[in-house]
Design a protein around this motif. Sequence first.
Motif, PDB file in Angstrom:
ATOM      1  N   ALA A   1      35.388 -15.389 -22.803  1.00  0.00           N
ATOM      2  CA  ALA A   1      36.057 -13.312 -22.814  1.00  0.00           C
ATOM      3  C   ALA A   1      37.466 -14.125 -23.690  1.00  0.00           C
ATOM      4  CB  ALA A   1      37.087 -13.019 -21.232  1.00  0.00           C
ATOM      5  N   CYS A   2      38.429 -15.498 -23.811  1.00  0.00           N
ATOM      6  CA  CYS A   2      39.257 -15.989 -24.563  1.00  0.00           C
ATOM      7  C   CYS A   2      38.857 -16.334 -25.353  1.00  0.00           C
ATOM      8  CB  CYS A   2      39.857 -16.635 -23.661  1.00  0.00           C
ATOM      9  SG  CYS A   2      41.232 -16.284 -22.253  1.00  0.00           S
ATOM     10  N   GLN A   3      38.314 -16.479 -25.693  1.00  0.00           N
ATOM     11  CA  GLN A   3      37.477 -17.027 -26.992  1.00  0.00           C
ATOM     12  C   GLN A   3      36.938 -16.318 -27.958  1.00  0.00           C
ATOM     13  OE1 GLN A   3      35.033 -20.398 -26.081  1.00  0.00           O
ATOM     14  NE2 GLN A   3      36.917 -21.378 -26.065  1.00  0.00           N
TER      15      GLN A   3
ATOM     16  N   ALA B   1      38.274 -14.664 -31.992  1.00  0.00           N
ATOM     17  CA  ALA B   1      37.268 -14.467 -32.706  1.00  0.00           C
ATOM     18  C   ALA B   1      36.750 -13.397 -33.288  1.00  0.00           C
ATOM     19  CB  ALA B   1      35.839 -15.132 -32.405  1.00  0.00           C
ATOM     20  N   LEU B   2      36.881 -11.699 -32.553  1.00  0.00           N
ATOM     21  CA  LEU B   2      36.450 -10.652 -32.389  1.00  0.00           C
ATOM     22  C   LEU B   2      38.087 -10.107 -33.662  1.00  0.00           C
ATOM     23  CD1 LEU B   2      35.331  -9.209 -29.757  1.00  0.00           C
ATOM     24  CD2 LEU B   2      33.629  -9.163 -31.835  1.00  0.00           C
ATOM     25  N   LEU B   3      38.802 -11.371 -33.411  1.00  0.00           N
ATOM     26  CA  LEU B   3      40.101 -10.338 -33.949  1.00  0.00           C
ATOM     27  C   LEU B   3      40.702 -10.956 -35.243  1.00  0.00           C
ATOM     28  CD1 LEU B   3      43.314  -9.002 -31.188  1.00  0.00           C
ATOM     29  CD2 LEU B   3      41.645  -7.784 -32.947  1.00  0.00           C
ATOM     30  N   GLY B   4      39.824 -12.394 -35.469  1.00  0.00           N
ATOM     31  CA  GLY B   4      39.813 -12.739 -36.559  1.00  0.00           C
ATOM     32  C   GLY B   4      41.262 -14.270 -36.327  1.00  0.00           C
ATOM     33  N   LEU B   5      41.856 -14.688 -35.295  1.00  0.00           N
ATOM     34  CA  LEU B   5      42.563 -15.486 -34.954  1.00  0.00           C
ATOM     35  C   LEU B   5      41.943 -16.588 -35.047  1.00  0.00           C
ATOM     36  CD1 LEU B   5      45.319 -16.109 -33.587  1.00  0.00           C
ATOM     37  CD2 LEU B   5      44.184 -17.037 -31.190  1.00  0.00           C
ATOM     38  N   GLU B   6      43.183 -17.569 -35.928  1.00  0.00           N
ATOM     39  CA  GLU B   6      42.219 -18.873 -36.603  1.00  0.00           C
ATOM     40  C   GLU B   6      43.045 -19.601 -36.558  1.00  0.00           C
ATOM     41  OE1 GLU B   6      42.752 -17.407 -41.001  1.00  0.00           O
ATOM     42  OE2 GLU B   6      40.654 -17.009 -40.837  1.00  0.00           O
ATOM     43  N   PRO B   7      43.004 -21.090 -37.000  1.00  0.00           N
ATOM     44  CA  PRO B   7      44.134 -22.467 -37.078  1.00  0.00           C
ATOM     45  C   PRO B   7      45.005 -21.993 -36.965  1.00  0.00           C
ATOM     46  CG  PRO B   7      41.750 -23.083 -36.510  1.00  0.00           C
ATOM     47  CD  PRO B   7      41.939 -21.520 -36.615  1.00  0.00           C
TER      48      PRO B   7
ATOM     49  N   PHE C   1      47.378 -15.896 -29.768  1.00  0.00           N
ATOM     50  CA  PHE C   1      46.581 -15.303 -28.816  1.00  0.00           C
ATOM     51  C   PHE C   1      47.018 -14.419 -28.105  1.00  0.00           C
ATOM     52  CE2 PHE C   1      44.659 -14.859 -24.815  1.00  0.00           C
ATOM     53  CZ  PHE C   1      43.767 -14.294 -24.783  1.00  0.00           C
ATOM     54  N   GLN C   2      48.679 -14.684 -26.951  1.00  0.00           N
ATOM     55  CA  GLN C   2      49.304 -14.362 -26.331  1.00  0.00           C
ATOM     56  C   GLN C   2      49.520 -12.550 -27.010  1.00  0.00           C
ATOM     57  OE1 GLN C   2      51.447 -16.190 -24.116  1.00  0.00           O
ATOM     58  NE2 GLN C   2      50.199 -16.873 -22.555  1.00  0.00           N
ATOM     59  N   GLN C   3      50.010 -13.354 -28.422  1.00  0.00           N
ATOM     60  CA  GLN C   3      50.835 -11.972 -29.256  1.00  0.00           C
ATOM     61  C   GLN C   3      49.600 -10.810 -29.480  1.00  0.00           C
ATOM     62  OE1 GLN C   3      54.028 -13.715 -31.801  1.00  0.00           O
ATOM     63  NE2 GLN C   3      55.121 -12.897 -30.363  1.00  0.00           N
ATOM     64  N   LEU C   4      48.496 -11.491 -29.740  1.00  0.00           N
ATOM     65  CA  LEU C   4      47.317 -10.307 -29.428  1.00  0.00           C
ATOM     66  C   LEU C   4      47.294  -9.287 -28.901  1.00  0.00           C
ATOM     67  CD1 LEU C   4      44.341 -12.722 -32.157  1.00  0.00           C
ATOM     68  CD2 LEU C   4      46.682 -11.451 -32.919  1.00  0.00           C
ATOM     69  N   LEU C   5      47.023 -10.006 -27.429  1.00  0.00           N
ATOM     70  CA  LEU C   5      46.353  -9.280 -26.103  1.00  0.00           C
ATOM     71  C   LEU C   5      48.128  -8.611 -26.111  1.00  0.00           C
ATOM     72  CD1 LEU C   5      45.390 -11.899 -23.769  1.00  0.00           C
ATOM     73  CD2 LEU C   5      44.813  -9.489 -24.182  1.00  0.00           C
ATOM     74  N   GLY C   6      49.622  -9.369 -26.757  1.00  0.00           N
ATOM     75  CA  GLY C   6      50.671  -8.098 -26.377  1.00  0.00           C
ATOM     76  C   GLY C   6      51.227  -6.801 -26.589  1.00  0.00           C
TER      77      GLY C   6
ATOM     78  N   TYR D   1      32.474 -23.825 -29.377  1.00  0.00           N
ATOM     79  CA  TYR D   1      31.353 -23.811 -30.840  1.00  0.00           C
ATOM     80  C   TYR D   1      30.535 -22.671 -29.985  1.00  0.00           C
ATOM     81  CZ  TYR D   1      33.902 -26.992 -33.106  1.00  0.00           C
ATOM     82  OH  TYR D   1      34.768 -28.176 -33.581  1.00  0.00           O
ATOM     83  N   ASN D   2      29.976 -22.413 -28.668  1.00  0.00           N
ATOM     84  CA  ASN D   2      28.985 -21.471 -28.726  1.00  0.00           C
ATOM     85  C   ASN D   2      29.586 -20.331 -29.421  1.00  0.00           C
ATOM     86  OD1 ASN D   2      27.723 -23.610 -27.600  1.00  0.00           O
ATOM     87  ND2 ASN D   2      27.606 -23.330 -26.032  1.00  0.00           N
ATOM     88  N   ASN D   3      30.622 -19.898 -28.748  1.00  0.00           N
ATOM     89  CA  ASN D   3      32.193 -18.397 -29.029  1.00  0.00           C
ATOM     90  C   ASN D   3      31.753 -17.895 -30.580  1.00  0.00           C
ATOM     91  OD1 ASN D   3      30.838 -17.668 -26.741  1.00  0.00           O
ATOM     92  ND2 ASN D   3      32.917 -18.662 -25.552  1.00  0.00           N
ATOM     93  N   GLY D   4      32.422 -19.174 -31.156  1.00  0.00           N
ATOM     94  CA  GLY D   4      32.096 -19.481 -32.407  1.00  0.00           C
ATOM     95  C   GLY D   4      33.878 -18.257 -32.867  1.00  0.00           C
ATOM     96  N   CYS D   5      34.942 -19.527 -31.974  1.00  0.00           N
ATOM     97  CA  CYS D   5      36.183 -19.061 -31.958  1.00  0.00           C
ATOM     98  C   CYS D   5      36.782 -20.285 -32.492  1.00  0.00           C
ATOM     99  CB  CYS D   5      36.768 -19.019 -30.608  1.00  0.00           C
ATOM    100  SG  CYS D   5      38.638 -18.908 -30.242  1.00  0.00           S
ATOM    101  N   GLU D   6      37.571 -20.315 -33.921  1.00  0.00           N
ATOM    102  CA  GLU D   6      38.540 -20.914 -34.731  1.00  0.00           C
ATOM    103  C   GLU D   6      39.090 -21.629 -33.916  1.00  0.00           C
ATOM    104  OE1 GLU D   6      36.552 -21.665 -38.135  1.00  0.00           O
ATOM    105  OE2 GLU D   6      35.127 -20.443 -37.537  1.00  0.00           O
ATOM    106  N   TYR D   7      39.771 -21.077 -33.568  1.00  0.00           N
ATOM    107  CA  TYR D   7      41.504 -21.138 -32.861  1.00  0.00           C
ATOM    108  C   TYR D   7      41.049 -22.329 -32.149  1.00  0.00           C
ATOM    109  CZ  TYR D   7      46.008 -20.782 -30.756  1.00  0.00           C
ATOM    110  OH  TYR D   7      47.195 -20.728 -30.497  1.00  0.00           O
ATOM    111  N   CYS D   8      39.622 -22.193 -31.526  1.00  0.00           N
ATOM    112  CA  CYS D   8      39.705 -22.734 -29.932  1.00  0.00           C
ATOM    113  C   CYS D   8      39.329 -24.346 -30.521  1.00  0.00           C
ATOM    114  CB  CYS D   8      39.128 -22.172 -29.374  1.00  0.00           C
ATOM    115  SG  CYS D   8      39.779 -21.264 -28.450  1.00  0.00           S
TER     116      CYS D   8
END
Length: 138
Positions: free
Chosen positions: A122-124, A128-134, A14-19, A55-62
Amino acid sequence: MANISFAQNGLTPFQQLLGHNKDILEKWTSLEECIFSSNTFSAELKEEVRRTLAYNNGCEYCMAKGAPSKNIMGLRTQLAVHAADISTRKMHIYDDEFSALKEAFTDSEISELLALICFITACQRFGALLGLEPSCQI
């Protein structure tokens, strides 16, 4: 695989996408530390809010970190999870729902709870928008 490359800045995927934007990463991480180091709410309450929002925000990573609990015992945690749930479903908290929050939380706690909910959302959504997966590895 994420939709953009991982930057060299950051310790987690996550941080490396923001990085890619070092200043944003530093300020985002600082806000995250401030929110999660607060002792206002229990770790259990924060985690149940995070799980509900994942689950509500659809963040696979989370979502990979765990589903919302089915049996939440504490009233404050139940109310916090309900606030998280409705904040992502209808974007409005009705008067009766605020009344319930005000019976269990101070105004300062409600402000912090809603800030927690908005920050996690916002994090999630970013993930989700950047396709961050587990399975994303850095």
